[in-house]
Design a protein around this motif. Structure first.
Motif, PDB file in Angstrom:
ATOM      1  N   LYS A  38      31.304   6.327 -26.717  1.00  0.00           N
ATOM      2  CA  LYS A  38      31.715   4.924 -26.596  1.00  0.00           C
ATOM      3  C   LYS A  38      32.454   4.730 -25.280  1.00  0.00           C
ATOM      4  CE  LYS A  38      32.274   4.089 -31.509  1.00  0.00           C
ATOM      5  NZ  LYS A  38      33.231   3.766 -32.580  1.00  0.00           N
ATOM      6  N   PRO A  39      32.048   3.726 -24.493  1.00  0.00           N
ATOM      7  CA  PRO A  39      32.753   3.470 -23.230  1.00  0.00           C
ATOM      8  C   PRO A  39      34.256   3.257 -23.423  1.00  0.00           C
ATOM      9  CG  PRO A  39      30.695   2.259 -23.267  1.00  0.00           C
ATOM     10  CD  PRO A  39      30.869   2.848 -24.641  1.00  0.00           C
ATOM     11  N   SER A  40      34.671   2.632 -24.503  1.00  0.00           N
ATOM     12  CA  SER A  40      36.100   2.383 -24.734  1.00  0.00           C
ATOM     13  C   SER A  40      36.872   3.693 -24.927  1.00  0.00           C
ATOM     14  CB  SER A  40      36.300   1.469 -25.943  1.00  0.00           C
ATOM     15  OG  SER A  40      35.742   2.056 -27.107  1.00  0.00           O
ATOM     16  N   GLU A  41      36.256   4.665 -25.619  1.00  0.00           N
ATOM     17  CA  GLU A  41      36.911   5.963 -25.804  1.00  0.00           C
ATOM     18  C   GLU A  41      37.017   6.711 -24.475  1.00  0.00           C
ATOM     19  OE1 GLU A  41      34.398   7.827 -28.698  1.00  0.00           O
ATOM     20  OE2 GLU A  41      35.406   6.847 -30.391  1.00  0.00           O
ATOM     21  N   LEU A  42      35.974   6.613 -23.679  1.00  0.00           N
ATOM     22  CA  LEU A  42      35.993   7.232 -22.351  1.00  0.00           C
ATOM     23  C   LEU A  42      37.129   6.656 -21.518  1.00  0.00           C
ATOM     24  CD1 LEU A  42      34.595   8.934 -20.023  1.00  0.00           C
ATOM     25  CD2 LEU A  42      33.441   6.805 -19.460  1.00  0.00           C
ATOM     26  N   MET A  43      37.248   5.332 -21.499  1.00  0.00           N
ATOM     27  CA  MET A  43      38.290   4.686 -20.697  1.00  0.00           C
ATOM     28  C   MET A  43      39.690   5.068 -21.182  1.00  0.00           C
ATOM     29  SD  MET A  43      36.966   3.294 -18.177  1.00  0.00           S
ATOM     30  CE  MET A  43      38.488   2.625 -17.552  1.00  0.00           C
ATOM     31  N   GLU A  44      39.862   5.140 -22.470  1.00  0.00           N
ATOM     32  CA  GLU A  44      41.166   5.538 -23.018  1.00  0.00           C
ATOM     33  C   GLU A  44      41.525   6.944 -22.543  1.00  0.00           C
ATOM     34  OE1 GLU A  44      43.043   6.517 -27.367  1.00  0.00           O
ATOM     35  OE2 GLU A  44      41.605   4.864 -27.240  1.00  0.00           O
ATOM     36  N   TYR A  45      40.547   7.844 -22.583  1.00  0.00           N
ATOM     37  CA  TYR A  45      40.782   9.215 -22.150  1.00  0.00           C
ATOM     38  C   TYR A  45      41.090   9.303 -20.658  1.00  0.00           C
ATOM     39  CZ  TYR A  45      39.863  13.981 -20.701  1.00  0.00           C
ATOM     40  OH  TYR A  45      39.969  15.220 -20.118  1.00  0.00           O
ATOM     41  N   ILE A  46      40.243   8.683 -19.831  1.00  0.00           N
ATOM     42  CA  ILE A  46      40.425   8.886 -18.388  1.00  0.00           C
ATOM     43  C   ILE A  46      41.669   8.193 -17.843  1.00  0.00           C
ATOM     44  CG2 ILE A  46      38.006   9.362 -17.935  1.00  0.00           C
ATOM     45  CD1 ILE A  46      37.748   6.637 -16.717  1.00  0.00           C
ATOM     46  N   THR A  47      42.136   7.136 -18.481  1.00  0.00           N
ATOM     47  CA  THR A  47      43.380   6.520 -18.002  1.00  0.00           C
ATOM     48  C   THR A  47      44.584   7.398 -18.308  1.00  0.00           C
ATOM     49  OG1 THR A  47      43.523   5.177 -20.011  1.00  0.00           O
ATOM     50  CG2 THR A  47      42.554   4.143 -18.065  1.00  0.00           C
ATOM     51  N   THR A  68      33.172  -0.566 -17.074  1.00  0.00           N
ATOM     52  CA  THR A  68      33.674   0.807 -17.131  1.00  0.00           C
ATOM     53  C   THR A  68      33.500   1.491 -15.774  1.00  0.00           C
ATOM     54  OG1 THR A  68      33.136   0.953 -19.481  1.00  0.00           O
ATOM     55  CG2 THR A  68      33.418   3.029 -18.302  1.00  0.00           C
ATOM     56  N   VAL A  69      32.313   1.388 -15.210  1.00  0.00           N
ATOM     57  CA  VAL A  69      32.050   2.021 -13.913  1.00  0.00           C
ATOM     58  C   VAL A  69      32.916   1.384 -12.827  1.00  0.00           C
ATOM     59  CG1 VAL A  69      30.300   2.451 -12.140  1.00  0.00           C
ATOM     60  CG2 VAL A  69      29.730   2.741 -14.552  1.00  0.00           C
ATOM     61  N   TYR A  70      33.074   0.066 -12.867  1.00  0.00           N
ATOM     62  CA  TYR A  70      33.912  -0.603 -11.875  1.00  0.00           C
ATOM     63  C   TYR A  70      35.356  -0.094 -11.965  1.00  0.00           C
ATOM     64  CZ  TYR A  70      36.506  -4.047  -9.282  1.00  0.00           C
ATOM     65  OH  TYR A  70      37.347  -4.637  -8.385  1.00  0.00           O
ATOM     66  N   LEU A  71      35.897  -0.022 -13.164  1.00  0.00           N
ATOM     67  CA  LEU A  71      37.277   0.455 -13.329  1.00  0.00           C
ATOM     68  C   LEU A  71      37.436   1.894 -12.857  1.00  0.00           C
ATOM     69  CD1 LEU A  71      38.107  -1.105 -16.808  1.00  0.00           C
ATOM     70  CD2 LEU A  71      39.155  -1.715 -14.617  1.00  0.00           C
ATOM     71  N   ILE A  72      36.455   2.727 -13.168  1.00  0.00           N
ATOM     72  CA  ILE A  72      36.521   4.135 -12.765  1.00  0.00           C
ATOM     73  C   ILE A  72      36.491   4.267 -11.246  1.00  0.00           C
ATOM     74  CG2 ILE A  72      35.230   6.319 -12.767  1.00  0.00           C
ATOM     75  CD1 ILE A  72      34.345   5.541 -15.659  1.00  0.00           C
ATOM     76  N   HIS A  74      36.686   1.731  -8.707  1.00  0.00           N
ATOM     77  CA  HIS A  74      37.497   0.866  -7.857  1.00  0.00           C
ATOM     78  C   HIS A  74      38.981   0.843  -8.213  1.00  0.00           C
ATOM     79  CE1 HIS A  74      33.458  -0.554  -6.910  1.00  0.00           C
ATOM     80  NE2 HIS A  74      33.969  -0.925  -5.759  1.00  0.00           N
ATOM     81  N   VAL A  75      39.298   0.942  -9.481  1.00  0.00           N
ATOM     82  CA  VAL A  75      40.702   0.880  -9.893  1.00  0.00           C
ATOM     83  C   VAL A  75      41.304   2.281  -9.947  1.00  0.00           C
ATOM     84  CG1 VAL A  75      42.301   0.173 -11.713  1.00  0.00           C
ATOM     85  CG2 VAL A  75      40.352  -1.290 -11.133  1.00  0.00           C
ATOM     86  N   LEU A  76      40.644   3.183 -10.664  1.00  0.00           N
ATOM     87  CA  LEU A  76      41.160   4.547 -10.793  1.00  0.00           C
ATOM     88  C   LEU A  76      40.771   5.439  -9.622  1.00  0.00           C
ATOM     89  CD1 LEU A  76      40.468   5.022 -14.601  1.00  0.00           C
ATOM     90  CD2 LEU A  76      42.660   4.547 -13.502  1.00  0.00           C
ATOM     91  N   LYS A  77      39.805   4.988  -8.816  1.00  0.00           N
ATOM     92  CA  LYS A  77      39.348   5.718  -7.622  1.00  0.00           C
ATOM     93  C   LYS A  77      38.831   7.125  -7.946  1.00  0.00           C
ATOM     94  CE  LYS A  77      40.920   2.507  -4.739  1.00  0.00           C
ATOM     95  NZ  LYS A  77      40.060   1.445  -4.400  1.00  0.00           N
TER      96      LYS A  77
END
Length: 143
Positions: A38-47, A68-72, A74-77
């Motif tokens: 799930k993209p939401s679980e991925l985002m929770e983990y990587i943040t 998800t890809v944009y946040l990874i 551009h935001v999290l770099k």
């Protein structure tokens, strides 16, 4: 240059995909691997964990992974790599449209992940060396 053995990788895989052999290969090489469906679980983990890089399966509808890809990237770099086992039009289009560092078409294997990561960090290392002026050129600028 970083050794693959020091990496932490997050993978958003297709719900029907199994990456057991891939995970074993990378873990045996000392790489920390975390898989998500799930993209939401991925985002929770990587943040929280900030892995060294992220692999995103392109078998999801673009609406589910575009943000998800944009946040990874551009935001999290963090470097994001796209992959797809299916060669469907929508998957290939997703690989072209989203800002992935590299894309992989076909089976996602441990050696292929290893090669992709090493090539990416080698390229970044070379870019940094080219940006850094040499001591000789620094002296010429002072004179």
């Amino acid at each position: 240059m970083k050794s693959i053995r020091l990496f932490s990788i997050a993978i958003l895989k297709s719900p029907i995909a199994t990456l057991t052999n891939t995970d074993k290969y990378l873990q045996n090489a000392g790489t920390k691997v975390n898989n998500f469906i799930k993209p939401s679980e991925l985002m929770e983990y990587i943040t929280k964990e900030l892995p060294d890089c992220v692999f995103i399966c392109a078998d999801y509808p673009i609406e589910q992974v575009q943000n998800t890809v944009y946040l990874i990237t551009h935001v999290l770099k963090l470097p994001a790599f796209g992959f797809t086992k299916s060669i469907s039009y929508s998957a290939l289009q997703l690989l072209e449209v989203l800002p992935f560092e590299e894309t992989i078409k076909g089976d996602l294997t441990g050696p292929l992940i290893e090669k992709t990561i090493m090539n990416y960090f080698e390229m970044k290392s070379e870019e940094n060396r080219q940006k850094k002026p040499s001591a000789a050129s620094d002296r010429k600028q002072i004179l």
